[in-house]
Design a protein around this motif. Sequence first.
Motif, PDB file in Angstrom:
ATOM      1  N   GLY A   1       0.827  -1.203   0.000  1.00 15.22           N
ATOM      2  CA  GLY A   1       0.000   0.000   0.000  1.00 15.22           C
ATOM      3  C   GLY A   1       0.864   1.256   0.000  1.00 15.22           C
ATOM      4  O   GLY A   1       0.577   2.242  -0.690  1.00 15.22           O
ATOM      5  N   GLU A   2       1.966   1.196   0.771  1.00 16.18           N
ATOM      6  CA  GLU A   2       2.866   2.366   0.817  1.00 16.18           C
ATOM      7  C   GLU A   2       3.490   2.609  -0.559  1.00 16.18           C
ATOM      8  O   GLU A   2       3.579   3.752  -1.018  1.00 16.18           O
ATOM      9  CB  GLU A   2       3.968   2.130   1.865  1.00 16.18           C
ATOM     10  N   LEU A   3       3.900   1.526  -1.216  1.00 11.96           N
ATOM     11  CA  LEU A   3       4.492   1.675  -2.559  1.00 11.96           C
ATOM     12  C   LEU A   3       3.483   2.239  -3.554  1.00 11.96           C
ATOM     13  O   LEU A   3       3.835   3.060  -4.403  1.00 11.96           O
ATOM     14  CB  LEU A   3       4.984   0.327  -3.082  1.00 11.96           C
ATOM     15  N   ARG A   4       2.237   1.806  -3.451  1.00 10.20           N
ATOM     16  CA  ARG A   4       1.221   2.307  -4.387  1.00 10.20           C
ATOM     17  C   ARG A   4       1.098   3.823  -4.257  1.00 10.20           C
ATOM     18  O   ARG A   4       0.848   4.528  -5.225  1.00 10.20           O
ATOM     19  CB  ARG A   4      -0.118   1.618  -4.126  1.00 10.20           C
ATOM     20  N   GLN A   5       1.300   4.327  -3.026  1.00  9.82           N
ATOM     21  CA  GLN A   5       1.245   5.772  -2.798  1.00  9.82           C
ATOM     22  C   GLN A   5       2.495   6.463  -3.321  1.00  9.82           C
ATOM     23  O   GLN A   5       2.414   7.461  -4.024  1.00  9.82           O
ATOM     24  CB  GLN A   5       1.194   6.063  -1.282  1.00  9.82           C
ATOM     25  N   SER A   6       3.683   5.893  -2.969  1.00  8.90           N
ATOM     26  CA  SER A   6       4.924   6.623  -3.223  1.00  8.90           C
ATOM     27  C   SER A   6       5.544   6.303  -4.583  1.00  8.90           C
ATOM     28  O   SER A   6       6.061   7.186  -5.265  1.00  8.90           O
ATOM     29  CB  SER A   6       5.933   6.320  -2.114  1.00  8.90           C
ATOM     30  N   GLU A   7       5.532   5.042  -4.979  1.00  6.94           N
ATOM     31  CA  GLU A   7       6.175   4.642  -6.246  1.00  6.94           C
ATOM     32  C   GLU A   7       5.351   3.558  -6.918  1.00  6.94           C
ATOM     33  O   GLU A   7       5.699   2.379  -6.874  1.00  6.94           O
ATOM     34  CB  GLU A   7       7.555   4.051  -5.955  1.00  6.94           C
ATOM     35  N   PRO A   8       4.248   3.934  -7.540  1.00  9.98           N
ATOM     36  CA  PRO A   8       3.336   2.917  -8.079  1.00  9.98           C
ATOM     37  C   PRO A   8       3.943   2.017  -9.150  1.00  9.98           C
ATOM     38  O   PRO A   8       3.447   0.920  -9.375  1.00  9.98           O
ATOM     39  CB  PRO A   8       2.165   3.732  -8.629  1.00  9.98           C
ATOM     40  N   LEU A   9       5.001   2.504  -9.793  1.00  7.60           N
ATOM     41  CA  LEU A   9       5.758   1.624 -10.698  1.00  7.60           C
ATOM     42  C   LEU A   9       7.193   1.646 -10.226  1.00  7.60           C
ATOM     43  O   LEU A   9       7.863   2.686 -10.320  1.00  7.60           O
ATOM     44  CB  LEU A   9       5.701   2.154 -12.122  1.00  7.60           C
ATOM     45  N   THR A  10       7.660   0.538  -9.703  1.00  7.45           N
ATOM     46  CA  THR A  10       9.004   0.563  -9.134  1.00  7.45           C
ATOM     47  C   THR A  10       9.683  -0.779  -9.350  1.00  7.45           C
ATOM     48  O   THR A  10       9.024  -1.786  -9.608  1.00  7.45           O
ATOM     49  CB  THR A  10       8.937   0.895  -7.626  1.00  7.45           C
ATOM     50  N   ARG A  11      10.998  -0.777  -9.264  1.00  6.16           N
ATOM     51  CA  ARG A  11      11.737  -2.033  -9.373  1.00  6.16           C
ATOM     52  C   ARG A  11      11.815  -2.671  -7.999  1.00  6.16           C
ATOM     53  O   ARG A  11      12.027  -1.978  -6.999  1.00  6.16           O
ATOM     54  CB  ARG A  11      13.173  -1.749  -9.829  1.00  6.16           C
ATOM     55  N   VAL A  12      11.657  -3.986  -7.932  1.00  3.86           N
ATOM     56  CA  VAL A  12      11.845  -4.708  -6.678  1.00  3.86           C
ATOM     57  C   VAL A  12      12.810  -5.864  -6.925  1.00  3.86           C
ATOM     58  O   VAL A  12      12.999  -6.274  -8.072  1.00  3.86           O
ATOM     59  CB  VAL A  12      10.504  -5.282  -6.134  1.00  3.86           C
ATOM     60  N   GLU A  13      13.386  -6.361  -5.843  1.00  3.66           N
ATOM     61  CA  GLU A  13      14.289  -7.498  -6.005  1.00  3.66           C
ATOM     62  C   GLU A  13      13.546  -8.771  -5.626  1.00  3.66           C
ATOM     63  O   GLU A  13      12.863  -8.799  -4.606  1.00  3.66           O
ATOM     64  CB  GLU A  13      15.513  -7.309  -5.105  1.00  3.66           C
TER      65      GLU A  13
END
Length: 397
Positions: free
Chosen positions: A21-33
């Motif tokens: 949920g936090e990522l959807r707010q801050s970086e909705p498209l992001t790289r993850v490992e």
Amino acid sequence: MTTYPMTRAKGCPFDPPPELGELRQSEPLTRVEIWDGSRPWLVTRYADQRALLADQRVSADPDRTGYPMSGPARPRGDDTSIGFILMDDPEHARLRRMVTAPFMIKRVEAMRPAVQKIVDDLIDSLLDGPKPVDLVEAFALPVPSLVICTLLGVPYADHDFFQENSRNLIRTSIPVEERSASFKRLYDYLDELIGSKIEKPGDDLLSTLIERIASGELTRRDAAGIGVLLLIAGHETTANMIALGTLALLEHPDQLDRMRATDDPKQIALAVEELLRYLNITHNGRRRVALEDIEIGGRTIKAGDGIILPNDIGNRDPDVFDDPDRLDLGRDARRHVAFGFGVHQCLGQPLARMELQVVYGTLYRRIPGLRLATTVEEIPFKHDGAVYGVYELPVTW
Ligand code: HEM
């Protein structure tokens, strides 16, 4: 670098991991490992998920370089396929079309009285049997298993065999060799069953595949793979929705009262959609790989980049659903992505919906005193399965 998957917060068995949920707010498209050190894109907004799942420039084929695998190896045999779920068009569409007819709404509705009888008979047995009882074993698994067996033409007497092997196949915490052995057992079983139907066809879906094999449209290998896919997808998912949905309602007594208070099919259908949205049991993300560069949300996903689309967090997007973390059986949640989206959107959704409507509309009215025979803390959740749910649900009344 954020790693995926994340774990659910303690004491919140129905909510996706809070970091999503936090990522959807801050970086909705992001790289993850992920586990192998690769860095696929994680797409957390509902709108972006739908756009990408409907985009022909993405592939669902795990043999393509860059595909974000969920573990070190995929359980499989040497010369076997698991239906069309991991294929791309046009071959995916060609094979899917061969089995679409029995899952169309009209055909599914014709099965409703038979499903109601299955549910009523199982509830009769529950009421006549000992308590407490494990609802998974005594009710949640038998309902969809009996239904998919009838539809496919698989003998229900073999249910211990196929339920156990399906469960192991999608359980990521057991060694891949064991999962592959489960896949092989299921595949050989379906292959043999199809062989026996060549001799003696019946009035069922597997028998319709025989005609396709005879006409040269379908190989026996693909027919067995489709059989495995339909048998697993047909019971494992719906069973988890029944058991986890029951637990969610028991933990939300106001919503359970609401469910019990209505016999209006429209209200029950809406309640089912909300439970599908809220629980989103396919919890480890739709997985794809980009075939071309794709511009989306101000970012460029390059050809060959892996993409993970966690539909559990898409279904909690406040831009689409008000107060999304609240279970509210009165809302209209029909836009949810619990069945995925795009060309791979769930083939069995009309069947799953109908089964869940019958179950949710019947179980709590016929057993109004249904309650947990343990604490939520004691319940074994399926954190390690491709499908989320509970391994057991001890209940009494
Ligand atoms: C509540 C129950 C169910 C849920 C939540 C569910 C969820 C899903 C999801 C999310 C997908 C998309 C996979 C992707 O995009 O990678 C899918 C595909 C599929 N589901 Fe279901 N499913 C359910 C019940 C069923 C049932 C009863 C059947 C009947 C056989 C079924 C058959 C399939 C098939 C064949 C596919 C592959 C479709 C394709 O690739 O074209 N599912 N399901």
